[in-house]
Design a protein around this motif. Structure first.
Motif, PDB file in Angstrom:
ATOM      1  N   UNK A  78      -5.005  -9.723   1.951  1.00 22.43           N
ATOM      2  CA  UNK A  78      -3.999  -9.497   2.989  1.00 22.43           C
ATOM      3  C   UNK A  78      -3.504  -8.061   2.936  1.00 22.43           C
ATOM      4  N   UNK A  79      -3.336  -7.566   1.739  1.00 28.97           N
ATOM      5  CA  UNK A  79      -2.906  -6.172   1.585  1.00 28.97           C
ATOM      6  C   UNK A  79      -3.968  -5.229   2.146  1.00 28.97           C
ATOM      7  N   UNK A  80      -5.253  -5.530   1.908  1.00 25.86           N
ATOM      8  CA  UNK A  80      -6.324  -4.676   2.441  1.00 25.86           C
ATOM      9  C   UNK A  80      -6.342  -4.712   3.970  1.00 25.86           C
ATOM     10  N   UNK A  81      -6.110  -5.894   4.543  1.00 22.77           N
ATOM     11  CA  UNK A  81      -6.101  -6.009   6.004  1.00 22.77           C
ATOM     12  C   UNK A  81      -4.967  -5.194   6.604  1.00 22.77           C
ATOM     13  N   UNK A  82      -3.774  -5.343   6.057  1.00 15.84           N
ATOM     14  CA  UNK A  82      -2.625  -4.651   6.633  1.00 15.84           C
ATOM     15  C   UNK A  82      -2.720  -3.151   6.371  1.00 15.84           C
ATOM     16  N   UNK A  83      -3.328  -2.747   5.254  1.00 18.58           N
ATOM     17  CA  UNK A  83      -3.523  -1.318   4.994  1.00 18.58           C
ATOM     18  C   UNK A  83      -4.497  -0.722   6.009  1.00 18.58           C
TER      19      UNK A  83
ATOM     20  N   UNK B 166       0.107   8.256   6.004  1.00 22.86           N
ATOM     21  CA  UNK B 166      -0.533   7.006   5.586  1.00 22.86           C
ATOM     22  C   UNK B 166      -0.426   6.769   4.075  1.00 22.86           C
ATOM     23  N   UNK B 167      -0.857   7.719   3.208  1.00 18.35           N
ATOM     24  CA  UNK B 167      -0.717   7.437   1.770  1.00 18.35           C
ATOM     25  C   UNK B 167       0.725   7.259   1.319  1.00 18.35           C
ATOM     26  N   UNK B 168       1.656   7.960   1.966  1.00 18.46           N
ATOM     27  CA  UNK B 168       3.066   7.795   1.594  1.00 18.46           C
ATOM     28  C   UNK B 168       3.568   6.411   1.987  1.00 18.46           C
ATOM     29  N   UNK B 169       3.177   5.940   3.165  1.00 18.55           N
ATOM     30  CA  UNK B 169       3.605   4.603   3.598  1.00 18.55           C
ATOM     31  C   UNK B 169       3.005   3.520   2.704  1.00 18.55           C
ATOM     32  N   UNK B 170       1.779   3.720   2.235  1.00 16.27           N
ATOM     33  CA  UNK B 170       1.171   2.773   1.299  1.00 16.27           C
ATOM     34  C   UNK B 170       1.928   2.774  -0.028  1.00 16.27           C
ATOM     35  N   UNK B 171       2.380   3.943  -0.448  1.00 14.28           N
ATOM     36  CA  UNK B 171       3.176   4.035  -1.671  1.00 14.28           C
ATOM     37  C   UNK B 171       4.461   3.209  -1.532  1.00 14.28           C
ATOM     38  N   UNK B 172       5.129   3.333  -0.394  1.00  7.63           N
ATOM     39  CA  UNK B 172       6.335   2.533  -0.152  1.00  7.63           C
ATOM     40  C   UNK B 172       6.005   1.044  -0.170  1.00  7.63           C
TER      41      UNK B 172
ATOM     42  N   UNK C 247       7.411   0.778   6.578  1.00 10.49           N
ATOM     43  CA  UNK C 247       6.943   1.816   5.664  1.00 10.49           C
ATOM     44  C   UNK C 247       6.370   3.010   6.430  1.00 10.49           C
ATOM     45  N   UNK C 248       5.615   2.736   7.488  1.00 10.64           N
ATOM     46  CA  UNK C 248       5.103   3.834   8.317  1.00 10.64           C
ATOM     47  C   UNK C 248       6.250   4.550   9.024  1.00 10.64           C
ATOM     48  N   UNK C 249       7.224   3.795   9.488  1.00 10.31           N
ATOM     49  CA  UNK C 249       8.382   4.356  10.173  1.00 10.31           C
ATOM     50  C   UNK C 249       9.108   5.346   9.262  1.00 10.31           C
ATOM     51  N   UNK C 250       9.337   4.943   8.016  1.00  9.09           N
ATOM     52  CA  UNK C 250      10.041   5.798   7.067  1.00  9.09           C
ATOM     53  C   UNK C 250       9.204   7.011   6.662  1.00  9.09           C
TER      54      UNK C 250
ATOM     55  N   UNK D  97      -6.310   4.401  -0.687  1.00  9.20           N
ATOM     56  CA  UNK D  97      -5.040   3.756  -0.361  1.00  9.20           C
ATOM     57  C   UNK D  97      -5.230   2.357   0.196  1.00  9.20           C
ATOM     58  N   UNK D  98      -6.384   2.094   0.778  1.00 10.39           N
ATOM     59  CA  UNK D  98      -6.630   0.766   1.341  1.00 10.39           C
ATOM     60  C   UNK D  98      -7.087  -0.238   0.295  1.00 10.39           C
ATOM     61  N   UNK D  99      -7.378   0.217  -0.921  1.00  9.36           N
ATOM     62  CA  UNK D  99      -7.898  -0.653  -1.975  1.00  9.36           C
ATOM     63  C   UNK D  99      -6.831  -0.879  -3.034  1.00  9.36           C
ATOM     64  N   UNK D 100      -6.398  -2.122  -3.189  1.00  9.60           N
ATOM     65  CA  UNK D 100      -5.310  -2.428  -4.125  1.00  9.60           C
ATOM     66  C   UNK D 100      -5.696  -2.196  -5.575  1.00  9.60           C
ATOM     67  N   UNK D 101      -6.989  -2.166  -5.880  1.00 12.36           N
ATOM     68  CA  UNK D 101      -7.418  -1.975  -7.272  1.00 12.36           C
ATOM     69  C   UNK D 101      -7.121  -0.569  -7.780  1.00 12.36           C
ATOM     70  N   UNK D 102      -6.840   0.359  -6.882  1.00  7.85           N
ATOM     71  CA  UNK D 102      -6.531   1.736  -7.269  1.00  7.85           C
ATOM     72  C   UNK D 102      -5.042   2.047  -7.171  1.00  7.85           C
ATOM     73  N   UNK D 103      -4.231   1.040  -6.848  1.00  3.69           N
ATOM     74  CA  UNK D 103      -2.815   1.279  -6.579  1.00  3.69           C
ATOM     75  C   UNK D 103      -2.043   1.741  -7.811  1.00  3.69           C
ATOM     76  N   UNK D 104      -2.483   1.340  -9.003  1.00  6.33           N
ATOM     77  CA  UNK D 104      -1.753   1.682 -10.222  1.00  6.33           C
ATOM     78  C   UNK D 104      -2.192   3.012 -10.820  1.00  6.33           C
ATOM     79  N   UNK D 105      -3.202   3.656 -10.260  1.00  6.51           N
ATOM     80  CA  UNK D 105      -3.660   4.942 -10.776  1.00  6.51           C
ATOM     81  C   UNK D 105      -2.714   6.061 -10.356  1.00  6.51           C
ATOM     82  N   UNK D 106      -2.420   7.017 -11.235  1.00  7.32           N
ATOM     83  CA  UNK D 106      -1.524   8.127 -10.872  1.00  7.32           C
ATOM     84  C   UNK D 106      -2.098   8.928  -9.703  1.00  7.32           C
ATOM     85  N   UNK D 107      -1.247   9.485  -8.865  1.00  7.15           N
ATOM     86  CA  UNK D 107      -1.723  10.279  -7.728  1.00  7.15           C
ATOM     87  C   UNK D 107      -2.624  11.439  -8.125  1.00  7.15           C
ATOM     88  N   UNK D 108      -2.334  12.074  -9.263  1.00  4.41           N
ATOM     89  CA  UNK D 108      -3.169  13.197  -9.691  1.00  4.41           C
ATOM     90  C   UNK D 108      -4.588  12.736 -10.004  1.00  4.41           C
TER      91      UNK D 108
END
Length: 309
Positions: free
Chosen positions: A70-75, A92-98, A120-123, A204-215
């Motif tokens: 579901x997260x992948x679909x909405x992303x 887009x990447x900032x809204x995914x972070x939120x 999240x996109x609005x903000x 950003x569309x893949x939840x498996x990479x969500x915990x990796x640092x931005x750098x």
């Protein structure tokens, strides 16, 4: 003003002298070389980036109703909206972070997931874009499944849960710092930057990479972009092994972790390309049907509607 033949004065007809230029083209400020060449700026980003990561892998610990697919679909829907509205590439990447940070602290029903994504996109667009997304358009993109009041109410909810810490460090913040510190051919810099941004959006569309640092995401994406262009033929230091060492040194990352991240990014890319090819093959349709399909998806994709049910 200028004089006419009778000695009087007439209004200047050259309206362009008084015309304030307004167009759809966003003029961006040039990068400040003093900031990009100052190691303290990069070190500051590396120091604070962990503050803006999700606090946990929320699918196991927090969310009961929302599943990874579901997260992948909405992303994917969020990315589509950002593309259609020509948002700044940071939105887009900032809204995914939120989105990830909120889901890591607040149990949410799947029926509210698209509303959360829209907020999240609005903000993010308010913070990053010179022309933020309008609330009305965002409601339209959800096929009017949410109301304007819903969006505004949830805006306060998201801000509260994120403790108003909205200036998140995202992978895009590291791109110019990394480019300036790599021995890249000048003729390829624009292409490398473009490919890197594409990889970051894909991550950003893949939840498996969500915990990796931005750098790490930025470094892995840059490595994948450079290797894809085969620039080791121009500079031997840009071979895959040498490039990984350089990137790890620039971002103070362990080489093995960065190599694993880059390999994961390349797998995500390969999977995305394969899925796209299969989708095109399975959904071969005539031009008339395709136009109807695009009209139906102009507001929100069907699969996002399914998630809302």
């Amino acid at each position: 003003m200028e004089k006419d033949r009778s000695g009087g004065r007439k209004k200047v007809t050259q309206v362009s002298e008084l015309y304030c230029l307004e167009s759809d083209i966003t003029v961006k400020a040039l990068p400040d070389p003093h900031i990009l060449h100052d190691d303290r700026v990069l070190q500051s980003l590396l120091t604070i980036e962990d503050r803006f990561l999700p606090q946990c892998s929320y699918f196991q610990r927090v969310q009961k109703d929302i599943q990874p697919y579901m997260r992948r679909i909405v992303a994917g829907w969020m990315h589509e909206v950002c593309e259609l509205e020509r948002c700044c590439e940071d939105v887009f990447p900032l809204s995914i972070n939120y989105l990830d940070r909120f889901l890591a602290v607040m149990p949410t029903r799947k029926s509210f997931l698209q509303l959360l994504a829209a907020v999240c996109m609005f903000l993010a667009s308010k913070l990053k874009d010179s022309r933020p997304l309008s609330a009305e358009k965002l409601c339209m993109y959800t096929d009017n499944s949410i109301t304007l009041q819903d969006l505004l109410n949830w805006e306060l909810v998201v801000l509260g849960k994120l403790k108003w810490n909205m200036a998140s460090v995202i992978p895009n913040d590291f791109i110019e710092h990394i480019i300036r510190r790599l021995p890249l051919p000048k003729d390829n810099v624009v292409t490398i930057r473009k490919h890197t941004l594409t990889f970051i959006a894909l991550c950003a569309t893949d939840d498996r990479l969500a915990m990796n640092p931005p750098s790490m995401i930025a470094s892995g994406s840059m490595g994948a972009a450079v290797c894809g262009l085969k620039l080791e033929q121009v500079d031997p230091s840009l071979s895959q092994e040498g490039l990984t060492d350089l990137l790890a040194k620039i971002t103070n990352t362990e080489v093995d972790c960065l190599r694993a991240c880059q390999e994961q990014i390349e797998r995500v890319l390969a999977s995305s390309l394969q899925q796209g090819q299969q989708h095109r093959q399975e959904n071969g349709i005539s031009a008339g049907n395709k136009a109807m399909e695009q009209q139906d998806q102009s507001s929100t994709p069907t699969d996002v509607r399914d998630v809302n049910l």
